[in-house]
Design an enzyme around this catalytic site. Structure first.
Site, PDB file in Angstrom:
ATOM      1  N   LYS A 176       0.836  -1.209   0.000  1.00 39.53           N
ATOM      2  CA  LYS A 176       0.000   0.000   0.000  1.00 39.53           C
ATOM      3  C   LYS A 176       0.872   1.261   0.000  1.00 39.53           C
ATOM      4  O   LYS A 176       0.627   2.183  -0.764  1.00 39.53           O
ATOM      5  CB  LYS A 176      -0.904  -0.048   1.243  1.00 39.53           C
ATOM      6  CG  LYS A 176      -1.745   1.174   1.487  1.00 39.53           C
ATOM      7  CD  LYS A 176      -2.899   0.866   2.419  1.00 39.53           C
ATOM      8  CE  LYS A 176      -2.623   1.162   3.871  1.00 39.53           C
ATOM      9  NZ  LYS A 176      -2.542   2.583   4.209  1.00 39.53           N
ATOM     10  N   GLY A 216      -5.164   8.569   4.979  1.00 43.62           N
ATOM     11  CA  GLY A 216      -4.279   9.597   5.531  1.00 43.62           C
ATOM     12  C   GLY A 216      -3.054   9.789   4.656  1.00 43.62           C
ATOM     13  O   GLY A 216      -2.543  10.904   4.503  1.00 43.62           O
ATOM     14  N   ARG A 218      -8.528  13.015  11.860  1.00 42.23           N
ATOM     15  CA  ARG A 218      -7.097  12.754  12.076  1.00 42.23           C
ATOM     16  C   ARG A 218      -6.263  14.036  12.005  1.00 42.23           C
ATOM     17  O   ARG A 218      -6.618  14.977  11.302  1.00 42.23           O
ATOM     18  CB  ARG A 218      -6.625  11.704  11.048  1.00 42.23           C
ATOM     19  CG  ARG A 218      -7.371  10.390  11.269  1.00 42.23           C
ATOM     20  CD  ARG A 218      -6.910   9.306  10.360  1.00 42.23           C
ATOM     21  NE  ARG A 218      -5.525   8.956  10.597  1.00 42.23           N
ATOM     22  CZ  ARG A 218      -4.831   8.132   9.816  1.00 42.23           C
ATOM     23  NH1 ARG A 218      -5.405   7.599   8.754  1.00 42.23           N
ATOM     24  NH2 ARG A 218      -3.591   7.849  10.105  1.00 42.23           N
ATOM     25  N   SER A 245       6.941  10.079  11.465  1.00 44.23           N
ATOM     26  CA  SER A 245       5.872   9.889  10.488  1.00 44.23           C
ATOM     27  C   SER A 245       6.444   9.938   9.080  1.00 44.23           C
ATOM     28  O   SER A 245       6.947  10.961   8.629  1.00 44.23           O
ATOM     29  CB  SER A 245       4.804  10.975  10.640  1.00 44.23           C
ATOM     30  OG  SER A 245       3.965  10.978   9.501  1.00 44.23           O
ATOM     31  N   ASP A 299       1.834  -0.277  12.178  1.00 41.96           N
ATOM     32  CA  ASP A 299       0.635  -0.855  11.547  1.00 41.96           C
ATOM     33  C   ASP A 299       0.419  -2.316  11.934  1.00 41.96           C
ATOM     34  O   ASP A 299      -0.676  -2.852  11.758  1.00 41.96           O
ATOM     35  CB  ASP A 299       0.735  -0.752  10.016  1.00 41.96           C
ATOM     36  CG  ASP A 299       0.664   0.695   9.545  1.00 41.96           C
ATOM     37  OD1 ASP A 299       0.167   1.551  10.296  1.00 41.96           O
ATOM     38  OD2 ASP A 299       1.109   0.968   8.413  1.00 41.96           O
ATOM     39  N   LYS A 344      -4.828   6.800  14.472  1.00 38.93           N
ATOM     40  CA  LYS A 344      -4.889   6.107  13.170  1.00 38.93           C
ATOM     41  C   LYS A 344      -6.342   6.102  12.689  1.00 38.93           C
ATOM     42  O   LYS A 344      -7.139   6.908  13.130  1.00 38.93           O
ATOM     43  CB  LYS A 344      -4.322   4.691  13.310  1.00 38.93           C
ATOM     44  CG  LYS A 344      -2.818   4.676  13.606  1.00 38.93           C
ATOM     45  CD  LYS A 344      -2.022   5.169  12.418  1.00 38.93           C
ATOM     46  CE  LYS A 344      -0.530   5.171  12.697  1.00 38.93           C
ATOM     47  NZ  LYS A 344       0.212   5.854  11.636  1.00 38.93           N
ATOM     48  N   ARG A 387      -6.778   2.836  17.942  1.00 34.62           N
ATOM     49  CA  ARG A 387      -6.498   1.395  17.887  1.00 34.62           C
ATOM     50  C   ARG A 387      -6.177   0.818  19.268  1.00 34.62           C
ATOM     51  O   ARG A 387      -6.363  -0.386  19.477  1.00 34.62           O
ATOM     52  CB  ARG A 387      -5.365   1.109  16.888  1.00 34.62           C
ATOM     53  CG  ARG A 387      -5.827   1.295  15.459  1.00 34.62           C
ATOM     54  CD  ARG A 387      -4.768   0.978  14.425  1.00 34.62           C
ATOM     55  NE  ARG A 387      -5.368   1.024  13.093  1.00 34.62           N
ATOM     56  CZ  ARG A 387      -4.692   1.136  11.959  1.00 34.62           C
ATOM     57  NH1 ARG A 387      -3.380   1.206  11.972  1.00 34.62           N
ATOM     58  NH2 ARG A 387      -5.327   1.162  10.797  1.00 34.62           N
TER      59      ARG A 387
HETATM   60  C1  S3P Z   1       2.496   5.212   6.134  1.00 33.79           C
HETATM   61  C2  S3P Z   1       3.039   5.698   7.286  1.00 33.79           C
HETATM   62  C3  S3P Z   1       2.479   5.410   8.616  1.00 33.79           C
HETATM   63  C4  S3P Z   1       1.554   4.209   8.562  1.00 33.79           C
HETATM   64  C5  S3P Z   1       0.574   4.293   7.432  1.00 33.79           C
HETATM   65  C6  S3P Z   1       1.310   4.336   6.110  1.00 33.79           C
HETATM   66  C7  S3P Z   1       3.129   5.572   4.852  1.00 33.79           C
HETATM   67  O1  S3P Z   1       1.744   6.520   9.054  1.00 33.79           O
HETATM   68  O2  S3P Z   1       0.876   4.064   9.789  1.00 33.79           O
HETATM   69  O3  S3P Z   1      -0.299   3.176   7.430  1.00 33.79           O
HETATM   70  O4  S3P Z   1       2.808   4.950   3.823  1.00 33.79           O
HETATM   71  O5  S3P Z   1       3.952   6.483   4.870  1.00 33.79           O
HETATM   72  P1  S3P Z   1       2.442   7.804   9.737  1.00 33.79           P
HETATM   73  O6  S3P Z   1       3.251   8.502   8.730  1.00 33.79           O
HETATM   74  O7  S3P Z   1       1.284   8.640  10.207  1.00 33.79           O
HETATM   75  O8  S3P Z   1       3.242   7.261  10.880  1.00 33.79           O
END
Ligand code: S3P
Length: 436
Positions: free
Chosen positions: A29, A101, A129, A172, A322, A349, A353
């Site tokens: 993803k 997000g 969020r 992040s 995750d 999230k 969670r």
């Molecule tokens: C992601 C980063 C993470 C993760 C999300 C996917 C990404 O979030 O929890 O499912 O693809 O960069 P955060 O950047 O908010 O930590």
């Protein structure tokens, strides 16, 4: 109170005796999002094989389309994106990020430098969020981003940007990406520093599309004014989706499962260390690299005498954020239990969670201690079937389908349809590998 919504789809999960066979996971993803967004900005056509089937990366593709890219899905499942050559057109209607997000935060970085005004909207969960974390650095670069009470809708008035030197306050990868994507289009060289190293798919994807990115142990820098060209790529299987099946395998002594073409990116693979610490035995074959992303065939064998336990804290919590719900969901079946700390990000999230994992584990009869930043789940507990509330959160729906495999009696997952956000094939694949 454990309040289960009755309006959603229910999946009944019966207990299993073991797990076996092999699985091929849809494309990762996180990588799919980045390829989709950069392909929409690049010149030329990008061809993506094994693109994620989840609704979230398709939100990124649809937003790219609304901004002027062309997206075609061919008969063999390849996604072809013809990009805008660096210039998005302002669609005049809001860009719908759905539940994603990643789409909202990363796209904000790309749009901050584009001329025109853009509005990013999302569903009820996404609209709760935190978005201040991207507004702050992007406004410091000269963009004009307005939120409503720190949340979406995200209104963006694109401006010529100037580079910044920015240290992310929370670990992040999405915030890092927003800054690097804006930095690609800014005057000067943007530096991004992070105290905990997050997934590096954006750095690798930017390089794959032709940008120069300088990387250090604590961050990356990117010179503005670089242009991107389309690529041909195969997206590696999603390790966060594999997590459910890795954990399912660990539940049953004697079980083993093979994962073909799985992402082995070192910034994502800490879950494999945790599986090993719990007693799983891991084999990796045919390691290969595509556009900087490692891919391999993985075989996981369950521990012969049951799972031990684990304490997960500090940087590790951020690196497997995750995968924490499914690890917590199998914790009662370990010998020593699993404690998770330093994971307060779990509260913001797709759902809270920590609260949902705790209430659903309790519904199945487990004793759980809840902290502001995590959970402690004792080992040696036998769970019973229950009604599970997925809370509209894909990872909660799937985590408890795995816990259900070793419970006594059937478990009902309410809101099972949310699995499609990242992994529409989840329940079908689970049926194929669960031995009953
Ligand atoms: C992601 C980063 C993470 C993760 C999300 C996917 C990404 O979030 O929890 O499912 O693809 O960069 P955060 O950047 O908010 O930590």
């Amino acid at each position: 109170m454990h309040d289960v919504s009755l309006s959603s789809q229910i999946r009944v999960i019966a207990p299993a005796r073991g797990i076996g066979g092999s699985v091929q996971l849809p494309g990762d993803k996180s990588i799919s999002h980045r390829y989709a967004l950069l392909a929409a900005l690049a010149s030329g056509t990008t061809r993506l094989t094994n693109f994620s089937t989840g609704a979230d990366p398709w939100s990124s593709l649809r937003c790219g389309e609304a901004l002027g890219a062309t997206v075609v899905k061919t008969d063999d499942g390849t996604v072809e994106v013809t990009g805008t050559g660096g210039l998005f057109h302002a669609p005049g209607t809001p860009l719908d990020c759905g539940n994603s997000g990643s789409t909202m935060r990363m796209l904000a970085g790309l749009l901050a430098a584009q001329s025109g005004t853009f509005t990013l909207v999302g569903d009820a969960s996404l609209s709760r969020r935190p978005m201040e974390r991207v507004r702050k650095p992007l406004n410091a670069m000269g963009a004009e981003i307005t939120l409503t009470d720190s949340h979406a809708p995200v209104a963006i008035a694109g401006r010529p940007l100037r580079a910044i030197d920015y240290t992310t306050p929370v670990p992040s990868a999405q915030v890092k990406t927003a800054v690097l994507f804006a930095g690609l289009q800014a005057a000067g060289t943007t530096k991004l520093r992070e105290s905990i190293r997050t997934r590096d798919h954006s750095e690798l994807a930017l390089q794959a599309f032709g940008a120069e990115v300088d990387r250090t142990l604590d961050g990356a820098s990117i010179r503005g004014g670089q242009s991107l060209s389309g690529i041909d790529a195969t997206v590696p299987g999603d390790l966060s989706s594999a997590a459910f099946f890795l954990c399912a395998t660990l539940l049953f002594p004697g079980s083993s499962l093979i994962f073909d073409q799985l992402s082995m990116n070192p910034t994502r693979a800490a879950l494999l260390d945790v599986c090993t610490a719990l007693g799983g035995r891991l084999g990796v074959l045919n390691l290969d690299e595509q556009h900087g992303e490692l891919v391999g065939t993985v075989q996981m064998h369950a521990p012969e005498y049951g799972m031990r336990g684990a304490k997960i804290a500090g940087a590790l919590s951020a690196q497997i954020i995750d995968e924490l719900p499914v690890l917590a969901a199998i914790a009662p079946y370990t010998r020593d239990g699993i404690t998770i700390r330093d994971a307060s990000e779990l509260r913001v999230k797709e759902s809270d969670r920590i609260a949902l994992v705790a209430s659903n584990l309790r519904a199945m009869g487990a004793t759980v201690e809840e902290f502001e930043d995590g959970l402690a789940v004792a080992g040696g507990q036998q769970l019973h079937g229950a009604q599970i509330d997925a809370g509209g959160d894909h990872r909660i729906a799937m985590a408890f389908a795995i816990a259900a495999l070793r419970a006594s009696g059937d478990t009902e997952i309410h809101g099972a349809e949310s699995a499609a956000i990242s992994f529409p094939e989840f329940f079908t694949l689970l049926d194929a590998v669960a031995q009953r």
